[in-house]
Write an enzyme that holds these catalytic residues in place. Structure first.
Site, PDB file in Angstrom:
ATOM      1  N   ASP A  25      -6.533  -0.182  12.161  1.00 42.50           N
ATOM      2  CA  ASP A  25      -5.367  -1.045  11.896  1.00 42.50           C
ATOM      3  C   ASP A  25      -4.503  -1.102  13.155  1.00 42.50           C
ATOM      4  OD1 ASP A  25      -6.219  -1.395   9.315  1.00 42.50           O
ATOM      5  OD2 ASP A  25      -4.426  -0.551   8.374  1.00 42.50           O
TER       6      ASP A  25
ATOM      7  N   ASP B  60      -1.318  -1.342  13.398  1.00 42.58           N
ATOM      8  CA  ASP B  60       0.026  -0.763  13.322  1.00 42.58           C
ATOM      9  C   ASP B  60       0.020   0.762  13.213  1.00 42.58           C
ATOM     10  OD1 ASP B  60      -0.842  -0.419  10.694  1.00 42.58           O
ATOM     11  OD2 ASP B  60       0.210  -2.213   9.999  1.00 42.58           O
TER      12      ASP B  60
ATOM     13  N   TRP C 254      -5.218  -8.359   0.543  1.00 39.36           N
ATOM     14  CA  TRP C 254      -5.006  -6.928   0.766  1.00 39.36           C
ATOM     15  C   TRP C 254      -5.704  -6.046  -0.278  1.00 39.36           C
ATOM     16  CZ3 TRP C 254      -3.132  -2.806  -1.868  1.00 39.36           C
ATOM     17  CH2 TRP C 254      -2.857  -1.658  -1.108  1.00 39.36           C
TER      18      TRP C 254
ATOM     19  N   GLU D 202     -11.284  -3.273   0.341  1.00 40.43           N
ATOM     20  CA  GLU D 202     -12.416  -3.275   1.297  1.00 40.43           C
ATOM     21  C   GLU D 202     -12.728  -1.879   1.831  1.00 40.43           C
ATOM     22  OE1 GLU D 202      -9.356  -3.841   2.204  1.00 40.43           O
ATOM     23  OE2 GLU D 202      -9.199  -2.760   4.105  1.00 40.43           O
ATOM     24  N   ASP D 203     -11.690  -1.041   1.963  1.00 40.36           N
ATOM     25  CA  ASP D 203     -11.926   0.321   2.476  1.00 40.36           C
ATOM     26  C   ASP D 203     -12.596   1.202   1.413  1.00 40.36           C
ATOM     27  OD1 ASP D 203      -9.622   0.127   0.965  1.00 40.36           O
ATOM     28  OD2 ASP D 203      -8.327   1.183   2.382  1.00 40.36           O
TER      29      ASP D 203
ATOM     30  N   MET E 298       3.096   4.698  11.361  1.00 37.34           N
ATOM     31  CA  MET E 298       2.846   3.274  11.133  1.00 37.34           C
ATOM     32  C   MET E 298       4.096   2.507  11.519  1.00 37.34           C
ATOM     33  SD  MET E 298       1.267   1.084   7.964  1.00 37.34           S
ATOM     34  CE  MET E 298       2.727   0.600   7.084  1.00 37.34           C
TER      35      MET E 298
ATOM     36  N   HIS F 288       6.437  -2.473   8.757  1.00 44.66           N
ATOM     37  CA  HIS F 288       6.219  -3.915   8.511  1.00 44.66           C
ATOM     38  C   HIS F 288       6.269  -4.205   7.022  1.00 44.66           C
ATOM     39  CE1 HIS F 288       2.107  -3.633   6.832  1.00 44.66           C
ATOM     40  NE2 HIS F 288       1.994  -2.583   7.632  1.00 44.66           N
TER      41      HIS F 288
ATOM     42  N   ARG G 148       4.740  -6.824   3.852  1.00 42.22           N
ATOM     43  CA  ARG G 148       3.448  -7.465   3.578  1.00 42.22           C
ATOM     44  C   ARG G 148       3.404  -8.824   4.261  1.00 42.22           C
ATOM     45  NH1 ARG G 148       0.112  -5.601   0.067  1.00 42.22           N
ATOM     46  NH2 ARG G 148       1.636  -4.532  -1.228  1.00 42.22           N
TER      47      ARG G 148
HETATM   48  N1  UDH Z   1      -3.478  -7.523   9.671  1.00 46.45           N
HETATM   49  C1  UDH Z   1      -3.034  -8.430  10.614  1.00 46.45           C
HETATM   50  N2  UDH Z   1      -2.370  -9.532  10.200  1.00 46.45           N
HETATM   51  C2  UDH Z   1      -2.103  -9.784   8.892  1.00 46.45           C
HETATM   52  C3  UDH Z   1      -2.560  -8.848   7.948  1.00 46.45           C
HETATM   53  C4  UDH Z   1      -3.211  -7.715   8.354  1.00 46.45           C
HETATM   54  O1  UDH Z   1      -3.216  -8.276  11.803  1.00 46.45           O
HETATM   55  O2  UDH Z   1      -1.496 -10.797   8.601  1.00 46.45           O
HETATM   56  C5  UDH Z   1      -4.304  -6.371  10.110  1.00 46.45           C
HETATM   57  C6  UDH Z   1      -3.541  -5.362  10.933  1.00 46.45           C
HETATM   58  O3  UDH Z   1      -4.428  -4.747  11.823  1.00 46.45           O
HETATM   59  C7  UDH Z   1      -3.084  -4.398   9.857  1.00 46.45           C
HETATM   60  C8  UDH Z   1      -4.307  -4.339   8.984  1.00 46.45           C
HETATM   61  O4  UDH Z   1      -4.799  -5.664   8.987  1.00 46.45           O
HETATM   62  O5  UDH Z   1      -2.726  -3.163  10.391  1.00 46.45           O
HETATM   63  C9  UDH Z   1      -4.051  -3.860   7.572  1.00 46.45           C
HETATM   64  O6  UDH Z   1      -3.032  -4.613   6.952  1.00 46.45           O
HETATM   65  P1  UDH Z   1      -1.638  -3.961   6.522  1.00 46.45           P
HETATM   66  O7  UDH Z   1      -1.021  -3.316   7.678  1.00 46.45           O
HETATM   67  O8  UDH Z   1      -0.830  -5.017   5.841  1.00 46.45           O
HETATM   68  O9  UDH Z   1      -2.112  -2.878   5.479  1.00 46.45           O
HETATM   69  P2  UDH Z   1      -1.208  -1.744   4.880  1.00 46.45           P
HETATM   70  O10 UDH Z   1      -2.089  -0.852   4.102  1.00 46.45           O
HETATM   71  O11 UDH Z   1      -0.351  -2.650   3.900  1.00 46.45           O
HETATM   72  O12 UDH Z   1      -0.319  -1.151   5.886  1.00 46.45           O
HETATM   73  C10 UDH Z   1       0.670  -2.177   3.225  1.00 46.45           C
HETATM   74  C11 UDH Z   1       1.332  -3.364   2.555  1.00 46.45           C
HETATM   75  C12 UDH Z   1       2.722  -3.586   2.986  1.00 46.45           C
HETATM   76  C13 UDH Z   1       3.646  -2.562   2.402  1.00 46.45           C
HETATM   77  C14 UDH Z   1       4.986  -3.141   2.128  1.00 46.45           C
HETATM   78  C15 UDH Z   1       6.113  -2.245   2.602  1.00 46.45           C
HETATM   79  N3  UDH Z   1       6.328  -1.126   1.762  1.00 46.45           N
HETATM   80 MN    MN Z   2       0.053  -1.508   7.933  1.00 42.84          MN
END
Ligand code: UDH
Ligand code: MN
Length: 346
Positions: free
Chosen positions: A197, A199, A259, A262-263, A289, A292, A294
């Site tokens: 990822d 971030d 979202w 897939e993992d 992290m 960010h 969603r």
């Molecule tokens: N990603 C992008 N662009 C997008 C979506 C995802 O580049 O528009 C990539 C990026 O590498 C990211 C990864 O996909 O790190 C995974 O997506 P994510 O960071 O959204 O996944 P995460 O598990 O999501 O961090 C958590 C949802 C948001 C939480 C809301 C705040 N509490």
């Molecule tokens: Mn993330």
């Protein structure tokens, strides 16, 4: 000037003839006497033809040409040590809002078109870092800023690939990572792949970005979840699999749009192959992290539970071997290879 009669001319020609015969016999004498033939010796810089008289002279010549090497020997590259002496352990990470891509490029002059190799030893593994990406430029900048020095301290031969999803259809992280694997292997036979990822920034460089006997999950904890494992079986964020392990499970499924899921699907594939998932010690497998919300275009995939149920039935047909896409561009930027791809839509 002067007059030469026909007799005088014949005499002159005769003189040249005698001279020629004389020099030829001297040459013949030299070669016969020494019992040696004309030898050709090539040096490092250019191929030079010399007439070596006897082994003594040849040896001397060889020692002359070898001399520069003895005075200033080219250091023989040996394998990098089991543990890199450059590791620093836990570090406080900084995320400066003033950071610019140019700064990161200047800090990483040893990286060429996203690729780095230690100059003084042979890296123990060749690792491709694959990042699924769309509209997270700031995160990517922080990622490059931290990851390049981090990977260099681990003395790896590595490349960073950013796989950009074109268009605004729902995001598909897994399919982008399949594309990254297939495209990176066109450049080099990477033995290890890290699915990463954008971030997530590792906090401790003892968290080694290398592959093992079994697939490895590198994120035990992150700041947002109090550095605790998300849930038992969590296999997301950052994972490391060898080229062969990933091939054996047919990569990721291509069918997870949006979202989540897939993992877990990848974990099921790994378990179906009787492979285990290993993790580094919690004390080192720590990540920050970058905050960010969603993203739009990456809404929760409500279909994910149903998809996960059919993985054991479909994994053979859904994965690397069915990943269809159109590469729009491959740009070899100073700090990463940028692959823009049309992966279609749900
Ligand atoms: N990603 C992008 N662009 C997008 C979506 C995802 O580049 O528009 C990539 C990026 O590498 C990211 C990864 O996909 O790190 C995974 O997506 P994510 O960071 O959204 O996944 P995460 O598990 O999501 O961090 C958590 C949802 C948001 C939480 C809301 C705040 N509490
Ligand atoms: Mn993330």
């Amino acid at each position: 000037m002067g007059f030469c009669s026909p007799v005088c001319k014949t005499l002159r020609r005769g003189k040249y003839f005698v001279l020629l015969v004389l020099s030829l016999s001297v040459l013949a004498w030299i070669t016969t006497f020494s019992g040696e033939t004309v030898k050709s010796v090539s040096t490092d810089s250019a191929s030079t033809q010399i007439i070596a008289k006897g082994d003594g002279l040849r040896d001397k010549f060889n020692s002359w040409t070898a001399a520069p090497n003895r005075v200033n020997p080219t250091p023989q590259k040996v394998k990098c040590p089991q543990e890199s002496p450059l590791l620093q352990g836990a570090r406080k990470l900084s995320f400066e809002s003033s950071l610019k891509l140019k700064d990161v490029e200047t800090e990483n002059k040893a990286v060429t078109e996203g690729v780095y190799e230690p100059s003084d030893c042979i890296a123990r593994q060749s690792v491709a870092i694959l990042i699924p990406h769309r509209s997270r430029e700031r995160h990517l900048l922080y990622f490059l800023h931290h990851l390049h020095p981090f990977l260099q301290r681990q003395q790896l031969h590595y490349a960073i690939y950013v796989i950009q999803q074109s268009g605004d259809a729902t995001f598909n992280r897994a399919k982008l990572l399949n594309v990254g694997y297939l495209e990176a292997l066109k450049d080099y036979s990477w033995e290890c792949f890290i699915f990463h990822d954008v971030d997530l920034i590792p906090e401790n460089d003892h968290n080694l970005y290398v592959c093992d006997q079994h697939p490895k999950h590198l994120v035990v904890g992150r700041n947002a979840t109090g550095y605790k494992l998300h849930y038992k079986g969590y296999f997301g964020g950052v994972t490391a699999m060898t080229k062969d392990q990933f091939f054996q499970v047919n990569g990721f499924s291509n069918t997870y749009w949006g979202w989540g899921g897939e993992d877990d699907d990848l974990r099921i594939r790994v378990e179906l192959q009787k492979m285990k998932i290993i993790r580094p010690a919690a004390a080192v497998a720590r990540y920050t992290m970058v905050f960010h919300k969603r993203d739009s275009g990456n809404e929760i995939n409500k279909d994910r539970m149903r998809l996960l149920g059919r993985t054991p039935k479909v994994w053979r047909k859904d994965g690397l071997n069915s990943c269809s896409y159109k590469t729009l561009s491959v740009d070899r930027l100073p700090l990463y290879v940028n692959i823009t791809v049309d992966i279609g839509k749900p």
